[in-house]
Scaffold this motif. Structure first.
Motif, PDB file in Angstrom:
ATOM      1  N   GLU A 271       1.683  -1.451  -6.469  1.00 17.16           N
ATOM      2  CA  GLU A 271       1.249  -1.139  -4.848  1.00 17.16           C
ATOM      3  C   GLU A 271       1.628   0.194  -4.606  1.00 17.16           C
ATOM      4  O   GLU A 271       0.942   0.950  -4.068  1.00 17.16           O
ATOM      5  N   PHE A 272       2.947   0.795  -4.886  1.00 20.02           N
ATOM      6  CA  PHE A 272       3.299   2.077  -4.558  1.00 20.02           C
ATOM      7  C   PHE A 272       2.373   2.824  -5.372  1.00 20.02           C
ATOM      8  O   PHE A 272       2.164   4.026  -4.569  1.00 20.02           O
ATOM      9  N   ALA A 273       2.018   2.626  -6.447  1.00 22.20           N
ATOM     10  CA  ALA A 273       1.475   3.938  -7.225  1.00 22.20           C
ATOM     11  C   ALA A 273       0.000   4.225  -6.815  1.00 22.20           C
ATOM     12  O   ALA A 273      -0.620   5.186  -6.346  1.00 22.20           O
ATOM     13  N   ALA A 274      -0.626   2.866  -6.332  1.00 19.49           N
ATOM     14  CA  ALA A 274      -2.161   2.917  -5.851  1.00 19.49           C
ATOM     15  C   ALA A 274      -2.115   3.644  -4.365  1.00 19.49           C
ATOM     16  O   ALA A 274      -3.111   3.918  -4.049  1.00 19.49           O
ATOM     17  N   THR A 275      -1.199   3.111  -3.569  1.00 18.60           N
ATOM     18  CA  THR A 275      -1.315   3.506  -2.385  1.00 18.60           C
ATOM     19  C   THR A 275      -0.564   4.887  -1.763  1.00 18.60           C
ATOM     20  O   THR A 275      -0.509   5.422  -0.557  1.00 18.60           O
TER      21      THR A 275
END
Length: 447
Positions: free
Chosen positions: A7-11
Motif C-alpha cells: 500500500e505504501f508503494a502503490a499510494t
C-alpha cells in the motif's frame, strides 16, 4: 488487506515526501553519478558493459543506455552494467545498520526502466519511485540482518526494493507490487559478503545481480508471474521494522556518504591518521608502525599490499598508509602507480589490525576504530576511538558532496558535463519530463 509495504508503494505521492527525504535523494543522485563516472574507467565496468549486449540485448520492453556507456541494451542489461559500474569504486552511498548500499542498485535500475518506458515521467514521479526503492530496500535489509545467520550482500535486499519500485513505475497494483517483491527476494543473490572481503574480487556487493533481479521481477509480476511472499517484507519476525513505515524514514536516518573510495570500515582509521599527522606535524618517515583496534569484521579487511582496485576497496592498512604518506585517499590512490608506492607499502606492512571486543560490541549502527602511531623515536601517539564521518550525526556538507563529485567526475566527463549533471541531479525532483530525460542522457552517454 494487502501488506503494508504494498500500500505504501502503490499510494506514495510526491507531496507526502518530507523535505529531508528529498534532500537525501538529491544528494544520493549527485553522489552516485560521480562514482559512476570514475567507475566507468575500471576493468570491472568495461567487462560488464561488454557482456550486457551479449546476454541482454534489446527486446519489446524498449531500449535503455548503460550508465556512462552509451550503448543501448534491455533495461535488465543496463541495470546490470550500471550497478557493476557504480560498485566498481567503493565510494557510493550506504546504510550503516545494514552494512551495505542501496543507491548502487537503485539508480541504474530505475534510470534504465524509465528510459525503456514510453511513459512521461517527470522529476516528481521519479522521486516517488526512488523513495519507494530506498525505503523498501533499507527495511528489507534490516529484516534480513536481524533474521538471517549469514551476512548477505546488498544485492539480496536491494532486489526487493528495486522490484517494488519497478512494479510501481510500470503501473502495478498493490498485489502486483507484492508479487514483484516476492519474486525479487526469491531470485535475488544471497551471496555471502565476507567471501568477497576475504577474497577481494569483482563480485563485490552483489548489486550487479541484485539490480537486474529486481528489474526482471517487476516485469514478470506485471505479466502475471507469481512469487512466494517476501519474508523480509511480510514475515512475522520482521514486523517491527515495518511498523512505522510512512511515518519515519530509514532513508533519512540511515543513509551515509563516503569521504574516501574504499570500504567504510576503513574510514574512521583514515580520518584518525589524517588528524594525527596534521596535529603533530609528522612526516611519514617518522612512522615506525601503526596499530588499529577495530571490530571483528574490519580486521578481515587487512589489505597490506593490494594488487588491484578490488583488493584496495577491501583494505584498511593500505588506505591508512596512503593517508599517512600522501595526505589523501582519492582517485590517484587507486592507480597501479600508487599500489606500488614504496613509501605507502612500507607503512602499510607496518600496520597491525587488532580485533577488539569493545569495538565489536559498539559497532552496530556505527563503525568504530582507535588508532595508535608508533614513531621512530619511540614515542607512541594514541587517538581517541572514533566512528566514520558521513553518518547523519556527522554528515558531509553539501559542499563536501559537491567537491567529491567533481573530484570523481571531472577527470572523466570534463567540467561542463559534470557541472550540468550536478545542476540537474541536485534538483531532479523539480525537473520536467524533457529535463529529466536530458539528465538521464547525460548520465548514460558514452565517456
Amino acid at each position: 488487506m494487502p501488506p503494508k509495504f504494498c500500500e505504501f508503494a502503490a499510494t506514495l505521492r510526491y507531496d507526502a515526501l518530507p523535505q529531508d527525504v528529498l534532500w537525501t535523494l538529491r544528494r544520493s543522485f549527485t553522489d552516485t553519478m560521480g562514482v559512476a563516472a570514475v567507475g566507468s574507467t575500471t576493468p570491472m565496468s568495461e567487462i560488464a558493459r561488454r557482456v550486457a549486449p551479449m546476454i541482454f540485448g534489446g527486446g519489446t520492453t524498449g531500449s535503455a543506455s548503460m550508465l556512462m556507456g552509451g550503448r543501448g541494451v534491455s533495461p535488465v542489461g543496463a541495470a546490470m552494467a550500471g550497478a557493476f559500474t557504480i560498485d566498481s569504486i567503493d565510494a557510493h552511498d550506504g546504510v550503516t545498520p545494514c552494512k551495505g548500499h542501496a543507491g548502487s542498485a537503485i539508480f541504474p535500475a530505475l534510470i534504465a526502466m524509465v528510459q525503456a518506458s514510453n511513459q512521461d515521467i517527470d522529476g516528481k514521479r521519479f522521486a516517488e519511485l526512488l523513495a519507494v526503492a530506498y525505503e523498501v530496500s533499507y527495511r528489507a535489509g534490516l529484516v534480513q540482518h536481524a533474521t538471517c545467520a549469514d551476512y548477505h550482500t546488498s544485492g539480496a535486499w536491494t532486489a526487493v526494493g528495486v522490484a517494488a519500485a519497478g512494479a510501481c513505475l510500470l503501473g502495478g497494483t498493490s498485489e502486483q507490487i507484492r508479487q514483484a517483491a516476492g519474486i525479487g527476494e526469491y531470485h535475488g543473490p544471497r551471496s555471502q559478503m565476507m567471501r568477497c572481503i576475504d577474497h577481494p574480487s569483482m563480485v563485490r556487493d552483489g548489486v550487479g545481480w541484485g539490480a537486474p533481479s529486481g528489474v526482471t521481477a517487476a516485469y514478470l509480476a506485471m505479466e502475471g508471474f507469481t512469487g512466494a511472499p517476501a519474508l523480509t517484507c511480510e514475515g512475522k519476525e520482521g514486523a517491527e521494522f515495518w511498523a512505522d513505515l510512512g511515518q519515519a524514514w530509514r532513508t533519512v536516518d540511515s543513509t551515509h556518504y563516503k569521504a574516501y573510495p574504499c570500504c567504510r570500515w576503513a574510514h574512521p582509521s583514515v580520518d584518525a591518521v589524517h588528524d594525527m599527522m596534521r596535529d603533530n606535524d609528522l612526516h611519514h618517515s617518522q612512522i615506525a608502525s601503526v596499530e588499529i583496534k577495530t571490530f571483528h569484521y574490519a580486521t578481515r579487511l587487512a589489505g597490506h599490499a593490494p594488487q588491484t582496485q578490488d583488493e584496495f576497496a577491501y583494505a584498511i592498512a593500505f588506505p591508512v598508509a596512503a593517508m599517512i604518506v600522501r595526505g589523501q585517499v582519492g582517485v590517484s590512490e587507486l592507480t597501479d602507480e600508487a599500489l606500488q608506492d614504496a613509501d605507502i607499502l612500507r607503512v602499510s606492512r607496518a600496520t597491525v589490525l587488532i580485533d577488539d571486543d569493545e569495538m565489536t560490541r559498539i559497532s552496530t549502527d556505527k563503525r568504530w576504530a582507535q588508532v595508535s602511531l608508533i614513531l621512530t623515536d619511540g614515542r607512541r601517539i594514541e587517538d581517541a576511538p572514533r566512528s566514520a564521518r558521513g553518518d547523519v550525526d556527522m554528515p558531509l556538507s553539501d559542499q563536501q558532496i559537491s567537491d567529491k563529485f567533481h573530484m570523481l567526475a571531472e577527470p572523466v566527463l570534463g567540467q561542463a558535463r559534470a557541472s550540468e549533471i550536478e545542476n540537474l541531479s541536485g534538483r531532479f525532483d523539480s525537473l520536467s519530463v524533457s529535463e529529466l530525460r536530458q539528465l538521464m542522457k547525460l548520465c548514460t552517454d558514452a565517456v
